[in-house]
Design a protein around this motif. Structure first.
Motif, PDB file in Angstrom:
ATOM      1  N   ALA A 214       1.053  -1.069  -0.001  1.00 32.32           N
ATOM      2  CA  ALA A 214       0.088  -0.110  -0.088  1.00 32.32           C
ATOM      3  C   ALA A 214       0.826   1.221   0.066  1.00 32.32           C
ATOM      4  CB  ALA A 214      -0.937   0.111   1.191  1.00 32.32           C
ATOM      5  N   VAL A 215       0.921   2.306  -1.216  1.00 31.76           N
ATOM      6  CA  VAL A 215       1.827   3.053  -1.142  1.00 31.76           C
ATOM      7  C   VAL A 215       0.751   4.517  -1.131  1.00 31.76           C
ATOM      8  CG1 VAL A 215       3.240   4.299  -2.793  1.00 31.76           C
ATOM      9  CG2 VAL A 215       3.110   1.872  -2.682  1.00 31.76           C
ATOM     10  N   PRO A 216       1.235   5.283  -0.092  1.00 29.71           N
ATOM     11  CA  PRO A 216       0.124   6.561   0.048  1.00 29.71           C
ATOM     12  C   PRO A 216       0.713   7.765  -0.984  1.00 29.71           C
ATOM     13  CG  PRO A 216       1.905   6.436   1.942  1.00 29.71           C
ATOM     14  CD  PRO A 216       1.887   5.014   1.164  1.00 29.71           C
ATOM     15  N   LEU A 217      -0.140   8.082  -1.735  1.00 34.85           N
ATOM     16  CA  LEU A 217       0.170   9.285  -2.530  1.00 34.85           C
ATOM     17  C   LEU A 217      -0.548  10.299  -2.209  1.00 34.85           C
ATOM     18  CD1 LEU A 217      -0.732   7.411  -6.113  1.00 34.85           C
ATOM     19  CD2 LEU A 217       1.348   7.418  -4.902  1.00 34.85           C
ATOM     20  N   PRO A 218       0.382  11.723  -1.976  1.00 32.68           N
ATOM     21  CA  PRO A 218      -0.331  12.798  -1.729  1.00 32.68           C
ATOM     22  C   PRO A 218      -1.483  13.200  -2.606  1.00 32.68           C
ATOM     23  CG  PRO A 218       2.166  12.940  -1.759  1.00 32.68           C
ATOM     24  CD  PRO A 218       1.804  11.582  -2.308  1.00 32.68           C
ATOM     25  N   ALA A 219      -2.488  13.926  -2.111  1.00 31.50           N
ATOM     26  CA  ALA A 219      -3.676  13.996  -2.699  1.00 31.50           C
ATOM     27  C   ALA A 219      -4.311  15.423  -2.338  1.00 31.50           C
ATOM     28  CB  ALA A 219      -4.499  12.860  -2.595  1.00 31.50           C
ATOM     29  N   CYS A 220      -5.465  15.742  -3.107  1.00 26.38           N
ATOM     30  CA  CYS A 220      -6.362  16.852  -2.711  1.00 26.38           C
ATOM     31  C   CYS A 220      -7.641  16.107  -2.482  1.00 26.38           C
ATOM     32  CB  CYS A 220      -6.109  17.709  -3.806  1.00 26.38           C
ATOM     33  SG  CYS A 220      -5.003  18.599  -4.544  1.00 26.38           S
ATOM     34  N   ALA A 221      -7.913  16.505  -1.342  1.00 26.71           N
ATOM     35  CA  ALA A 221      -9.505  15.955  -0.747  1.00 26.71           C
ATOM     36  C   ALA A 221     -10.317  16.863  -0.907  1.00 26.71           C
ATOM     37  CB  ALA A 221      -9.269  15.438   0.560  1.00 26.71           C
ATOM     38  N   SER A 222     -11.689  16.592  -1.651  1.00 24.27           N
ATOM     39  CA  SER A 222     -12.816  17.492  -1.605  1.00 24.27           C
ATOM     40  C   SER A 222     -13.491  17.755  -0.225  1.00 24.27           C
ATOM     41  CB  SER A 222     -13.745  16.925  -2.498  1.00 24.27           C
ATOM     42  OG  SER A 222     -14.397  15.768  -1.941  1.00 24.27           O
ATOM     43  N   LYS A 223     -14.214  18.307   0.013  1.00 31.81           N
ATOM     44  CA  LYS A 223     -15.095  18.761   1.072  1.00 31.81           C
ATOM     45  C   LYS A 223     -16.585  19.132   0.859  1.00 31.81           C
ATOM     46  CE  LYS A 223     -11.248  21.406   3.389  1.00 31.81           C
ATOM     47  NZ  LYS A 223     -10.827  22.689   3.877  1.00 31.81           N
ATOM     48  N   SER A 251      -8.509  19.448 -10.416  1.00 32.48           N
ATOM     49  CA  SER A 251      -7.313  18.883 -10.696  1.00 32.48           C
ATOM     50  C   SER A 251      -6.487  19.009  -9.252  1.00 32.48           C
ATOM     51  CB  SER A 251      -6.413  19.726 -11.633  1.00 32.48           C
ATOM     52  OG  SER A 251      -6.615  21.068 -11.290  1.00 32.48           O
ATOM     53  N   CYS A 252      -5.393  18.467  -9.153  1.00 32.87           N
ATOM     54  CA  CYS A 252      -4.460  18.540  -7.781  1.00 32.87           C
ATOM     55  C   CYS A 252      -2.968  18.907  -8.195  1.00 32.87           C
ATOM     56  CB  CYS A 252      -4.641  17.214  -6.967  1.00 32.87           C
ATOM     57  SG  CYS A 252      -3.643  17.247  -5.558  1.00 32.87           S
ATOM     58  N   GLY A 253      -2.640  20.066  -7.829  1.00 34.37           N
ATOM     59  CA  GLY A 253      -1.385  20.433  -7.810  1.00 34.37           C
ATOM     60  C   GLY A 253      -1.160  21.014  -9.451  1.00 34.37           C
ATOM     61  N   PRO A 254       0.234  21.040  -9.849  1.00 35.10           N
ATOM     62  CA  PRO A 254       1.401  21.022  -8.718  1.00 35.10           C
ATOM     63  C   PRO A 254       1.471  22.362  -7.852  1.00 35.10           C
ATOM     64  CG  PRO A 254       2.281  21.551 -10.907  1.00 35.10           C
ATOM     65  CD  PRO A 254       0.672  21.438 -10.949  1.00 35.10           C
ATOM     66  N   GLY A 255       2.236  22.053  -6.947  1.00 35.77           N
ATOM     67  CA  GLY A 255       2.716  23.117  -5.923  1.00 35.77           C
ATOM     68  C   GLY A 255       1.685  23.197  -4.647  1.00 35.77           C
ATOM     69  N   ASN A 256       0.520  22.819  -4.538  1.00 38.51           N
ATOM     70  CA  ASN A 256      -0.321  22.679  -3.454  1.00 38.51           C
ATOM     71  C   ASN A 256      -1.146  21.417  -3.267  1.00 38.51           C
ATOM     72  OD1 ASN A 256      -2.637  23.117  -4.737  1.00 38.51           O
ATOM     73  ND2 ASN A 256      -1.747  25.244  -5.286  1.00 38.51           N
ATOM     74  N   LEU A 257      -1.762  21.199  -2.420  1.00 35.44           N
ATOM     75  CA  LEU A 257      -2.914  20.148  -2.191  1.00 35.44           C
ATOM     76  C   LEU A 257      -4.331  20.704  -2.199  1.00 35.44           C
ATOM     77  CD1 LEU A 257      -0.873  17.563  -0.082  1.00 35.44           C
ATOM     78  CD2 LEU A 257      -1.229  17.332  -2.432  1.00 35.44           C
ATOM     79  N   ASP A 258      -4.401  21.812  -2.774  1.00 34.65           N
ATOM     80  CA  ASP A 258      -5.947  22.266  -2.777  1.00 34.65           C
ATOM     81  C   ASP A 258      -6.454  21.948  -3.977  1.00 34.65           C
ATOM     82  OD1 ASP A 258      -5.097  23.860  -0.527  1.00 34.65           O
ATOM     83  OD2 ASP A 258      -4.183  25.393  -1.566  1.00 34.65           O
TER      84      ASP A 258
END
Length: 416
Positions: A214-223, A251-258
């Motif tokens: 299981a490999v965690p990938l940085p991501a952008c999460a919705s609210k 979309s997610c990134g690059p540069g931030n996780l928003d």
């Protein structure tokens, strides 16, 4: 000298059985009926069209393309032929089945030359075992598959609440290849050896071919609210997702996780994407610099509710103006596979790295401080289990014991 043949022979038998059952996978216990989003690392076993790969996993071809940052506006992209051995990220939905997180929404129709082993190892790239398919379909005689038979294919997946070290993440189930090292996998996916060991409850950085990590990938999460159809949308950094019946592209990134959402290039017959009491459309952002800071006004996506796109207007005062939005780079549909391709396997460590557990690739994810070999908070219980893709450990022990007794009895009658 001849007296040593018996113990050596038995040792080889026992070690071969033990080696036969050491492939591991990370198992996530669950206790509710919710579902979550995850990714599979899949290697094509032959040349396949985009639509054919999507059909293997019962997913939207557009979702397959966006998960891999492939340009969906490419002419006739669904019929584009992807080359054999191409590595892709497959977006799937994980369910809670018998207390374990897995995906059981994939069905496969058998062909004349199919066996359970060929389906598991070749067609599905080792993401499932022959025994798992056999058990999921209550097959009594694996040698008697009917052509056209529909089989449930239980695929691995982990979610861990969509977080890693309290930051948004989406988990990739990755099948270890013989060229892989843990340092190489960590480097490719912008994480650390320590984090991989924690997530997979590993006591040491040793990995073997056929292990599933299981490999965690940085991501952008919705609210989005829980009544939205796309509630829980999460997008890995550097990629896209299509939502709201192909009307909205996030979309997610690059540069931030928003998470940043705007009208999709495929948008046809969509509901209004204009924010009320404003001339701003979905994704529009304006800002005005003042002595007090930067006044930012945005029209943001708030989810797909009852067939309508929710567009929410917001205004905030920020220390700095945001500047133009950055987008992940799109690529044309691949036609060849190269070693340096973004779709390739994880590389070995760089020459200055010795591949040990002390190698710490750069990461945007801080470590938890927990000890390697112990599961992280909210992580897997048992982690990298000893469950083999073909036989379970108990069965292997019984096989080994039976072999030992049988060979011992046989060797009694041989001259020493």
């Amino acid at each position: 000298m001849q007296t040593s043949k018996k113990p050596i022979f038995l040792f080889l038998i026992l070690t071969s059985v033990v080696a036969f059952v050491t492939s591991k996978s990370t198992i996530e216990p669950c206790s509710n009926n919710d579902s979550c989003n995850a990714l599979l690392g899949y290697t094509l076993y032959t040349d396949l069209k985009v639509s054919e790969v999507a059909s293997l996993f019962q997913i939207d071809p557009v979702a397959l393309l966006t998960a891999n940052s492939i340009d969906i506006s490419y002419p006739d992209v669904e019929n584009h032929i992807l080359p054999s051995h191409l590595f892709l990220k497959i977006p799937i939905t994980c369910s809670c089945v018998d207390g374990i997180r897995k995906s059981v929404s994939t069905h496969y129709k058998t062909r004349p030359s199919d066996t359970l082993a060929s389906i598991a190892d070749s067609v599905y790239s080792g993401l499932v075992s022959a025994d798992q398919i056999k058990e999921a379909n209550s097959i009594q005689d694996p040698s008697a598959l009917d052509v056209g038979q529909s089989l449930v294919v239980p695929l691995p997946c982990t979610c861990f609440n969509g977080t890693d070290n309290s930051l948004p993440a989406i988990y990739l189930s990755y099948v270890v290849k013989d060229v892989d090292t843990l340092a190489g996998i960590a480097s490719r996916y912008s994480t650390t050896i320590t984090d991989l060991m924690n997530v997979n409850a590993m006591g040491n950085p040793s990995i073997k071919p056929a292990d599933i990590l299981a490999v965690p990938l940085p991501a952008c999460a919705s609210k989005f609210p829980n009544y939205a159809l796309d509630y829980g949308l999460i997008v890995p950094n550097g990629s896209y997702a299509i939502s709201a019946s192909h009307c909205v592209q996030c979309s997610c990134g690059p540069g931030n996780l928003d998470l940043y959402c705007m009208p999709a290039s495929l948008a046809v017959s969509c509901s209004s994407m204009q924010c009320r009491n404003s001339n701003l459309m979905l994704g529009n952002v304006t800002w005005q610099l003042s002595s007090a800071g930067c006044k930012v006004t945005s029209c943001a996506y708030g989810g797909f509710v009852n067939g309508s796109i929710v567009a929410t207007l917001s205004t905030s005062l920020q220390p700095r103006c945001p500047g133009p939005q950055q987008f992940p780079a799109l690529v044309a549909p691949p036609t060849t596979v190269t070693r340096d391709s973004t779709f390739g396997q994880a590389p070995a460590p760089s020459p200055q790295s010795d591949g040990s557990g002390t190698t710490m690739p750069k990461t945007t994810v801080p470590t938890t401080g927990s000890l390697p070999g112990l599961a992280p908070m909210g992580g897997p219980i048992g982690g990298a289990s000893g469950a083999c893709s073909l036989v379970n450990p108990l069965a292997a022990s019984l096989i080994a014991l039976t072999l030992y007794i049988s060979v011992s009895n046989f060797m009694i009658f041989l001259p020493l």
